[in-house]
Design a protein around this motif. Structure first.
Motif, PDB file in Angstrom:
ATOM      1  N   LEU A 440       0.677  -1.267   0.013  1.00  0.00           N
ATOM      2  CA  LEU A 440      -0.107  -0.106   0.019  1.00  0.00           C
ATOM      3  C   LEU A 440       0.879   1.374  -0.030  1.00  0.00           C
ATOM      4  CD1 LEU A 440      -2.851  -1.017   2.599  1.00  0.00           C
ATOM      5  CD2 LEU A 440      -3.068  -0.561   0.118  1.00  0.00           C
ATOM      6  N   VAL A 441       1.847   1.259   0.930  1.00  0.00           N
ATOM      7  CA  VAL A 441       2.478   2.685   1.146  1.00  0.00           C
ATOM      8  C   VAL A 441       3.605   2.496  -0.087  1.00  0.00           C
ATOM      9  CG1 VAL A 441       4.252   3.694   2.488  1.00  0.00           C
ATOM     10  CG2 VAL A 441       2.532   2.373   3.547  1.00  0.00           C
ATOM     11  N   GLY A 442       4.093   1.476  -0.625  1.00  0.00           N
ATOM     12  CA  GLY A 442       4.982   1.622  -1.756  1.00  0.00           C
ATOM     13  C   GLY A 442       4.337   1.991  -3.060  1.00  0.00           C
ATOM     14  N   SER A 443       2.946   1.706  -3.151  1.00  0.00           N
ATOM     15  CA  SER A 443       2.122   1.896  -4.262  1.00  0.00           C
ATOM     16  C   SER A 443       1.985   3.394  -4.449  1.00  0.00           C
ATOM     17  CB  SER A 443       0.815   1.281  -4.181  1.00  0.00           C
ATOM     18  OG  SER A 443      -0.128   1.578  -5.363  1.00  0.00           O
ATOM     19  N   ALA A 444       1.617   3.929  -3.171  1.00  0.00           N
ATOM     20  CA  ALA A 444       1.627   5.462  -3.040  1.00  0.00           C
ATOM     21  C   ALA A 444       2.606   6.255  -3.243  1.00  0.00           C
ATOM     22  CB  ALA A 444       1.180   5.826  -1.506  1.00  0.00           C
ATOM     23  N   ILE A 445       3.785   5.846  -3.025  1.00  0.00           N
ATOM     24  CA  ILE A 445       5.118   6.296  -3.264  1.00  0.00           C
ATOM     25  C   ILE A 445       5.290   6.374  -4.585  1.00  0.00           C
ATOM     26  CG2 ILE A 445       7.436   6.436  -2.857  1.00  0.00           C
ATOM     27  CD1 ILE A 445       7.152   5.143  -0.015  1.00  0.00           C
ATOM     28  N   ALA A 446       5.304   5.184  -5.300  1.00  0.00           N
ATOM     29  CA  ALA A 446       5.177   5.082  -6.696  1.00  0.00           C
ATOM     30  C   ALA A 446       4.272   6.070  -7.501  1.00  0.00           C
ATOM     31  CB  ALA A 446       5.087   3.597  -7.200  1.00  0.00           C
ATOM     32  N   GLY A 447       3.047   6.168  -6.997  1.00  0.00           N
ATOM     33  CA  GLY A 447       2.209   7.274  -7.575  1.00  0.00           C
ATOM     34  C   GLY A 447       2.718   8.645  -7.602  1.00  0.00           C
ATOM     35  N   LEU A 448       3.300   8.926  -6.286  1.00  0.00           N
ATOM     36  CA  LEU A 448       3.992  10.248  -6.507  1.00  0.00           C
ATOM     37  C   LEU A 448       5.155  10.618  -7.391  1.00  0.00           C
ATOM     38  CD1 LEU A 448       4.018  10.703  -2.606  1.00  0.00           C
ATOM     39  CD2 LEU A 448       2.499  12.059  -4.153  1.00  0.00           C
ATOM     40  N   ALA A 449       5.883   9.418  -7.700  1.00  0.00           N
ATOM     41  CA  ALA A 449       6.811   9.603  -8.646  1.00  0.00           C
ATOM     42  C   ALA A 449       6.365   9.418  -9.872  1.00  0.00           C
ATOM     43  CB  ALA A 449       7.906   8.059  -8.420  1.00  0.00           C
ATOM     44  N   TRP A 450       5.262   8.819 -10.301  1.00  0.00           N
ATOM     45  CA  TRP A 450       4.328   9.062 -11.484  1.00  0.00           C
ATOM     46  C   TRP A 450       4.074  10.462 -11.766  1.00  0.00           C
ATOM     47  CZ3 TRP A 450      -0.073  10.764 -12.845  1.00  0.00           C
ATOM     48  CH2 TRP A 450      -0.559  10.623 -14.296  1.00  0.00           C
ATOM     49  N   ALA A 451       3.655  10.965 -10.658  1.00  0.00           N
ATOM     50  CA  ALA A 451       3.121  12.458 -10.667  1.00  0.00           C
ATOM     51  C   ALA A 451       4.320  13.477 -10.949  1.00  0.00           C
ATOM     52  CB  ALA A 451       2.622  12.794  -9.580  1.00  0.00           C
ATOM     53  N   ALA A 452       5.429  13.205 -10.388  1.00  0.00           N
ATOM     54  CA  ALA A 452       6.564  14.209 -10.386  1.00  0.00           C
ATOM     55  C   ALA A 452       7.032  13.957 -11.889  1.00  0.00           C
ATOM     56  CB  ALA A 452       7.665  13.754  -9.304  1.00  0.00           C
ATOM     57  N   PHE A 453       7.300  12.663 -12.292  1.00  0.00           N
ATOM     58  CA  PHE A 453       8.107  12.382 -13.726  1.00  0.00           C
ATOM     59  C   PHE A 453       6.949  13.062 -14.823  1.00  0.00           C
ATOM     60  CE2 PHE A 453       8.311   9.831 -17.693  1.00  0.00           C
ATOM     61  CZ  PHE A 453       9.628   9.980 -17.717  1.00  0.00           C
ATOM     62  N   THR A 454       5.683  13.038 -14.510  1.00  0.00           N
ATOM     63  CA  THR A 454       4.656  13.364 -15.666  1.00  0.00           C
ATOM     64  C   THR A 454       4.782  14.944 -15.618  1.00  0.00           C
ATOM     65  OG1 THR A 454       3.265  11.656 -15.385  1.00  0.00           O
ATOM     66  CG2 THR A 454       2.255  13.717 -16.124  1.00  0.00           C
ATOM     67  N   LEU A 455       4.933  15.493 -14.458  1.00  0.00           N
ATOM     68  CA  LEU A 455       4.968  16.936 -14.499  1.00  0.00           C
ATOM     69  C   LEU A 455       6.170  17.712 -15.035  1.00  0.00           C
ATOM     70  CD1 LEU A 455       3.492  19.645 -13.592  1.00  0.00           C
ATOM     71  CD2 LEU A 455       4.479  19.407 -11.461  1.00  0.00           C
ATOM     72  N   ALA A 456       7.321  16.909 -14.892  1.00  0.00           N
ATOM     73  CA  ALA A 456       8.422  17.144 -15.260  1.00  0.00           C
ATOM     74  C   ALA A 456       8.571  17.205 -16.572  1.00  0.00           C
ATOM     75  CB  ALA A 456       9.609  16.314 -14.725  1.00  0.00           C
ATOM     76  N   MET A 457       7.837  16.060 -17.211  1.00  0.00           N
ATOM     77  CA  MET A 457       7.956  15.841 -18.668  1.00  0.00           C
ATOM     78  C   MET A 457       7.069  16.925 -19.625  1.00  0.00           C
ATOM     79  SD  MET A 457      10.034  13.507 -19.710  1.00  0.00           S
ATOM     80  CE  MET A 457      11.151  14.326 -18.391  1.00  0.00           C
ATOM     81  N   ARG A 458       6.013  17.235 -18.837  1.00  0.00           N
ATOM     82  CA  ARG A 458       5.374  18.411 -19.532  1.00  0.00           C
ATOM     83  C   ARG A 458       5.906  19.675 -19.302  1.00  0.00           C
ATOM     84  NH1 ARG A 458      -0.588  16.999 -16.435  1.00  0.00           N
ATOM     85  NH2 ARG A 458      -1.086  14.975 -17.874  1.00  0.00           N
ATOM     86  N   ARG A 459       6.574  20.096 -18.363  1.00  0.00           N
ATOM     87  CA  ARG A 459       7.369  21.401 -18.325  1.00  0.00           C
ATOM     88  C   ARG A 459       8.501  21.086 -19.387  1.00  0.00           C
ATOM     89  NH1 ARG A 459       7.041  24.640 -14.118  1.00  0.00           N
ATOM     90  NH2 ARG A 459       9.178  25.615 -14.553  1.00  0.00           N
ATOM     91  N   ARG A 460       9.335  20.217 -19.431  1.00  0.00           N
ATOM     92  CA  ARG A 460      10.223  19.997 -20.473  1.00  0.00           C
ATOM     93  C   ARG A 460       9.725  20.317 -21.914  1.00  0.00           C
ATOM     94  NH1 ARG A 460      14.595  15.364 -20.689  1.00  0.00           N
ATOM     95  NH2 ARG A 460      12.947  14.124 -21.851  1.00  0.00           N
ATOM     96  N   GLY A 461       8.432  19.724 -22.308  1.00  0.00           N
ATOM     97  CA  GLY A 461       7.868  19.784 -23.544  1.00  0.00           C
ATOM     98  C   GLY A 461       7.553  21.220 -23.692  1.00  0.00           C
ATOM     99  N   ALA A 462       7.055  21.909 -22.526  1.00  0.00           N
ATOM    100  CA  ALA A 462       6.580  23.201 -22.751  1.00  0.00           C
ATOM    101  C   ALA A 462       7.907  24.349 -22.857  1.00  0.00           C
ATOM    102  CB  ALA A 462       5.720  23.771 -21.534  1.00  0.00           C
ATOM    103  N   GLU A 463       8.913  23.869 -22.292  1.00  0.00           N
ATOM    104  CA  GLU A 463      10.222  24.536 -22.687  1.00  0.00           C
ATOM    105  C   GLU A 463      10.685  24.540 -23.779  1.00  0.00           C
ATOM    106  OE1 GLU A 463      12.726  23.104 -19.416  1.00  0.00           O
ATOM    107  OE2 GLU A 463      11.532  24.130 -17.746  1.00  0.00           O
ATOM    108  N   ALA A 464      10.668  23.184 -24.382  1.00  0.00           N
ATOM    109  CA  ALA A 464      11.101  23.025 -25.668  1.00  0.00           C
ATOM    110  C   ALA A 464      10.299  23.794 -26.678  1.00  0.00           C
ATOM    111  CB  ALA A 464      11.131  21.706 -26.107  1.00  0.00           C
ATOM    112  N   VAL A 465       9.016  23.891 -26.767  1.00  0.00           N
ATOM    113  CA  VAL A 465       7.971  24.694 -27.631  1.00  0.00           C
ATOM    114  C   VAL A 465       8.552  26.003 -27.573  1.00  0.00           C
ATOM    115  CG1 VAL A 465       5.666  25.260 -28.027  1.00  0.00           C
ATOM    116  CG2 VAL A 465       6.230  22.892 -27.465  1.00  0.00           C
TER     117      VAL A 465
END
Length: 469
Positions: A440-465
């Motif tokens: 349960l806790v590991g899944s929640a932490i992995a979910g936070l990792a997914w959110a951080a990575f997704t936001l980072a990729m969106r920011r990088r895409g916006a910066e590239a544009v």
């Protein structure tokens, strides 16, 4: 991938594999070493902690040296101290000699890993060749842990424990040969500059990690906790003052000024926090009555799945979809599959735990490979070594917080639900509850990792544009 690139990747993977052997085998040779040298349990804990502490102390300095002196030169120099440390451990008759040997071997191992990843990024910065290179490097760690623990457990059962560090030394002798033959001659070295700031940053990181560990082991009020915290804060303040007082410091903070990079490093830390087989191994030992060696053998499928995830699955996803989508899918799969631990009960067959650990290892190590590739692709020109050091520091912090957050949650539930008397082994139902909390806790932490990575990729895409405008 060109022939030169293929040789480079093969060489770096083999060299990194040698460096991982210390961590993969140390636990399994510890008991016979304790018996032979007459060491205490506390000294055993110290021996296990020494390599990681030594690694943290030099992590930033090595990143700087790799960028300025040349990655191949640092790898060859590190191989000398690696072999020296291994030989000291093999010949030790007292704890101080063991400690010095483990300091040298542990620090050298980390130096090799940081510099190897930096060299991989600077030599193969883009294209399908880069995907192949990073997935090949990503599978090295689980591949080593697939074979070395079992081999070490068998060796110490039929021969002296000293055979193991002698093996480190013999393998270490291969490092300069591989580097000279498979890695191209580097450009002339440039001025390194001062090393006080990266060293102080390493001391601050080591102090912070030790503070986290001491809080878990001894509590907030322990003198060792406060001492570690004082060391960390003092080193951090001293480093900050040096950075503020001069423009020519060796500790480059350029990469950390990017919020995208900070989000990706957070993803590295969070994946490291969740992706652990520690509690699965404890479950195999105490829930199913396996020895440490038998538990390592039982985890062979999980390590094999990690190799497949890092090389095959992550490689195909990155090649077909690109890093952003591959990372989201792998991290999402990791968050879902680690939840399979929730299905484990006191009466579950052992194969259920093995299958669950294999599933989340496949996605977990695939996630690490993709996130590492994303972090390194954002390295500024000439700073791949420093970015590799920051990535290593984030991973170390994640591992330390795993003990405090994940470990504390598992321990609290096992203690609260066990019907056994104090000091006795918890009952099977309580152990199963601990594994479910791990899921349960590991899944929640992995979910936070997914959110951080997704936001980072969106920011990088916006910066590239936005950049061309």
């Amino acid at each position: 991938m060109t022939e030169v690139q293929r040789r480079l990747v093969a060489g770096l993977c083999l060299i990194a594999a040698v460096s991982f052997c210390v961590g993969a085998s140390l636990t399994f040779m510890l008991t016979p070493m304790l018996d032979d040298l007459g060491l205490t349990t506390d000294q055993a804990g110290t021996a296990l902690a020494i390599p990681s502490i030594a690694s943290l102390l030099i992590v930033f300095a090595v990143g700087r040296l790799g960028d300025r002196v040349g990655h191949r030169r640092v790898i060859i120099a590190s191989s000398v101290t690696f072999v020296a440390g291994a030989l000291l451990v093999a010949s030790a008759t007292v704890m101080p000699v063991v400690s010095v040997g483990l300091v040298l071997a542990g620090a050298s191992s980390t130096a090799i890993q940081i510099v190897a990843l930096g060299l991989l990024q600077s030599s193969i910065p883009e294209g399908r060749a880069r995907v192949s290179a990073f997935t090949s490097y990503g599978m090295v760690f689980p591949a080593v842990y697939l074979a070395v623990p079992v081999l070490t457990g068998w060796l110490v059962g039929v021969a002296s424990w000293r055979v193991v560090p002698l093996g480190w030394a013999l393998l270490g002798l291969l490092i300069p040969l591989l580097a000279l033959r498979l890695i191209e001659r580097p450009a002339p070295a440039t001025a390194v500059g001062e090393l006080w700031t990266p060293i102080l940053a390493g001391v601050a990181l080591a102090g912070a990690v030790q503070t986290i560990n001491r809080i878990h082991d001894d509590g907030w009020t322990s003198p060792l906790t406060w001492l570690s915290a004082i060391v960390a804060v003092s080193a951090l303040v001293a480093c900050w003052l040096l950075v503020r007082s001069s423009r020519l410091t060796s500790l480059s903070l350029t990469a950390l000024r990017s919020r995208t990079m900070l989000l990706m490093l957070a993803g590295v830390a969070l994946v490291a926090m969740a992706n652990t087989l520690t509690y699965v191994m404890l479950g195999l030992e105490y829930l199913y009555g396996l020895t440490v060696l038998q538990a390592a053998v039982a985890l062979v499928p999980a390590q094999a799945a990690a190799v497949v995830g890092a090389k095959v699955v992550a490689g195909r996803m990155m090649g077909r979809w690109g890093t952003p989508r591959a990372g989201r899918v792998m991290l999402g799969g990791f968050a879902i599959t680690i939840l399979s631990l929730v299905l484990v009960s006191a009466t579950s067959p052992m194969w259920m735990l093995v299958v669950a650990s294999s599933l989340f290892s496949l996605f977990g190590f695939g996630s690490i490979t993709v996130v590492n590739a994303a972090v390194m692709s954002s390295a500024p020109a000439g700073a791949a070594g420093m970015v590799s050091a920051y990535r290593g520091a984030a991973s170390s912090l994640g591992t330390a917080f795993s003990v405090v957050i994940l470990g504390a949650a598992v321990t609290a539930v096992v203690t609260a639900t066990s019907t056994s008397a104090a000091g006795e082994q918890p009952d099977p139902a309580a152990l199963a509850n601990g594994l479910r909390v791990d899921g349960l806790v590991g899944s929640a932490i992995a979910g936070l990792a997914w959110a951080a990575f997704t936001l980072a990729m969106r920011r990088r895409g916006a910066e590239a544009v936005a950049q061309p405008a």
